[in-house]
Write an enzyme that holds these catalytic residues in place. Sequence first.
Site, PDB file in Angstrom:
ATOM      1  N   HIS A 100      66.700-110.252   3.565  1.00 51.14           N
ATOM      2  CA  HIS A 100      66.090-111.591   3.594  1.00 51.14           C
ATOM      3  C   HIS A 100      64.628-111.483   4.024  1.00 51.14           C
ATOM      4  O   HIS A 100      64.022-112.478   4.428  1.00 51.14           O
ATOM      5  CB  HIS A 100      66.826-112.496   4.592  1.00 51.14           C
ATOM      6  N   TYR A 154      69.115-118.936  -8.895  1.00 51.31           N
ATOM      7  CA  TYR A 154      70.543-119.287  -8.765  1.00 51.31           C
ATOM      8  C   TYR A 154      70.956-120.182  -9.928  1.00 51.31           C
ATOM      9  O   TYR A 154      72.037-120.033 -10.500  1.00 51.31           O
ATOM     10  CB  TYR A 154      70.718-120.024  -7.425  1.00 51.31           C
ATOM     11  N   LYS A 181      71.097-118.315   1.613  1.00 53.98           N
ATOM     12  CA  LYS A 181      71.792-119.387   0.898  1.00 53.98           C
ATOM     13  C   LYS A 181      71.281-119.606  -0.526  1.00 53.98           C
ATOM     14  O   LYS A 181      71.453-120.676  -1.115  1.00 53.98           O
ATOM     15  CB  LYS A 181      71.756-120.735   1.670  1.00 53.98           C
ATOM     16  N   SER A 209      73.246-125.991   1.797  1.00 51.03           N
ATOM     17  CA  SER A 209      74.125-124.848   1.990  1.00 51.03           C
ATOM     18  C   SER A 209      73.960-124.273   3.400  1.00 51.03           C
ATOM     19  O   SER A 209      74.928-123.905   4.062  1.00 51.03           O
ATOM     20  CB  SER A 209      73.806-123.786   0.919  1.00 51.03           C
TER      21      SER A 209
HETATM   22  P1  A3P Z   1      76.930-123.475  -1.535  1.00 52.60           P
HETATM   23  O1  A3P Z   1      76.991-123.501  -0.045  1.00 52.60           O
HETATM   24  O2  A3P Z   1      75.955-124.474  -2.087  1.00 52.60           O
HETATM   25  O3  A3P Z   1      78.256-123.576  -2.196  1.00 52.60           O
HETATM   26  P2  A3P Z   1      74.099-116.751   0.103  1.00 52.60           P
HETATM   27  O4  A3P Z   1      74.997-115.735  -0.460  1.00 52.60           O
HETATM   28  O5  A3P Z   1      72.644-116.476  -0.150  1.00 52.60           O
HETATM   29  O6  A3P Z   1      74.415-117.025   1.528  1.00 52.60           O
HETATM   30  O7  A3P Z   1      74.345-118.113  -0.712  1.00 52.60           O
HETATM   31  C1  A3P Z   1      75.541-118.814  -0.542  1.00 52.60           C
HETATM   32  C2  A3P Z   1      75.653-119.828  -1.665  1.00 52.60           C
HETATM   33  O8  A3P Z   1      75.952-119.148  -2.889  1.00 52.60           O
HETATM   34  C3  A3P Z   1      76.775-120.805  -1.422  1.00 52.60           C
HETATM   35  O9  A3P Z   1      76.326-122.051  -1.976  1.00 52.60           O
HETATM   36  C4  A3P Z   1      77.907-120.193  -2.242  1.00 52.60           C
HETATM   37  O10 A3P Z   1      78.925-121.087  -2.589  1.00 52.60           O
HETATM   38  C5  A3P Z   1      77.122-119.711  -3.452  1.00 52.60           C
HETATM   39  N1  A3P Z   1      77.864-118.708  -4.215  1.00 52.60           N
HETATM   40  C6  A3P Z   1      78.378-117.542  -3.792  1.00 52.60           C
HETATM   41  N2  A3P Z   1      79.033-116.908  -4.783  1.00 52.60           N
HETATM   42  C7  A3P Z   1      78.950-117.709  -5.875  1.00 52.60           C
HETATM   43  C8  A3P Z   1      79.440-117.631  -7.218  1.00 52.60           C
HETATM   44  N3  A3P Z   1      80.188-116.609  -7.627  1.00 52.60           N
HETATM   45  N4  A3P Z   1      79.140-118.641  -8.063  1.00 52.60           N
HETATM   46  C9  A3P Z   1      78.395-119.694  -7.670  1.00 52.60           C
HETATM   47  N5  A3P Z   1      77.904-119.823  -6.407  1.00 52.60           N
HETATM   48  C10 A3P Z   1      78.179-118.861  -5.513  1.00 52.60           C
END
Ligand code: A3P
Length: 298
Positions: free
Chosen positions: A108, A193, A54, A138
Site C-alpha cells: 500500500h 477495480y 480497499k 469499504s
Molecule cells: P467492498 O467492501 O466494497 O465489498 P482490498 O482487497 O483492497 O481490501 O479491497 C476490498 C474490496 O474488494 C471489498 O469491497 C471486497 O468485497 C472487494 N473484492 C474482493 N474480492 C473481490 C472479487 N473477487 N470481486 C469483486 N470484489 C472483490
Amino acid sequence: MAQQEYKLLSDNLFTYKGGVFLTDEKLDLTPDVIDNLEHFEVRDDDLYVVTFPKSGTVWTQRIITLIFEEDFPEMKERTTFQWMPWLEYQYKGLDYNVQRSPRLFCSHLHQHVMPTGLQRKKAKVIYVSRNPKDVLVSYMHFSQFMRKLESPAHWDDMMDKFCTGWMIGGCWFDHVREWYKNHDKFNILFLTYEEMIKDLRAVVVRVCEFVGKQVSDSAVDDIVSRSTFDNMKMDQKANYEFLPDDVKDKSKGRFLRKGTVGDWKNHLTVAQSERFDRVYEEKMKGFPVKFAWDMSDL
Ligand code: A3P
C-alpha cells in the site's frame, strides 16, 4: 518537510512520509524499516501489486497467484497472504531475500517510498485504483471488523478521516495522483477495480500479457472462474477469513463484503456526496482517469 514527520495516531497506527501504517508486536514496523525499503533489493523478475487499501488488493492478489500457480506447486496449499506478502508488513523472522523467484508482493506504499530498484524498470508493478467513494465505504466497514482500527462513529467522521488521510495508506488523493504522475519511472500496468468488475476476463488476459505468461484460453477461464466474487468468498486460501481472531472480528464483517460499484449511494447522503465531489474536484484537477462511479458508468 511536514509529510516526513513521524506521528503516532493511535496505539497501532502511525504516520510517516505521507503513509499511515499499522504496527504490532508481530511486525515491528518502524520509520527506520520504511526508510530502509528504499534500499530493498529488487529482482528483475519481482512483481508488485500496489493499491490504496480497499481498492481490490486481495482480488488482484488472488488473480496473480492463480496465474503463477503452476510454477509454485509448493504454494498451492498456502494462503494468498503467505504466498504474496505485503512488502512493508514483513513479519518477524521472514526473510524476503531467500524467497525464490519470481517473488510476488503486495503493497500500500506511496510511490516515493517504494524501493528505488523498481526504477530500473525491469521488475513489474500493477497499480489498482478504485472510485474513492466506494473505497471510503469499504474502509468504513473494514474498520468495523479489524480490531486494531478505530471505527468512525458516523459517515461524516469517515469522510473527515478520508479527507485528512488518517487511515491506513494515508491520503487517497496523494497516493493515486502520485502513482499516475510518476508512471514513466516504472514498468507499470494501471488497472481499475471498475474495469475488473466490467470485464474480468479481459483484465486477466491483460495481466497475463503484462507479466509475460502464456496462458491457454481454458486456463484463463479457470482463473476467471476462481476469482469471481462468489467463488473467492468460499476460497479459504484467498478470502482472508483465515486472519486470526485478535486481528479480525468475524462476527462484524468480511473482506469480501459486497464487491460492486456504486455502493456509496446506499450509505452517503446527497449532502455528503456533494461535499466529497467538491474535495475531489479540487484535489484531482487534471487527473487523467475518469472513474466509474456506479454500474451505469461501466
Ligand atoms: P467492498 O467492501 O466494497 O465489498 P482490498 O482487497 O483492497 O481490501 O479491497 C476490498 C474490496 O474488494 C471489498 O469491497 C471486497 O468485497 C472487494 N473484492 C474482493 N474480492 C473481490 C472479487 N473477487 N470481486 C469483486 N470484489 C472483490
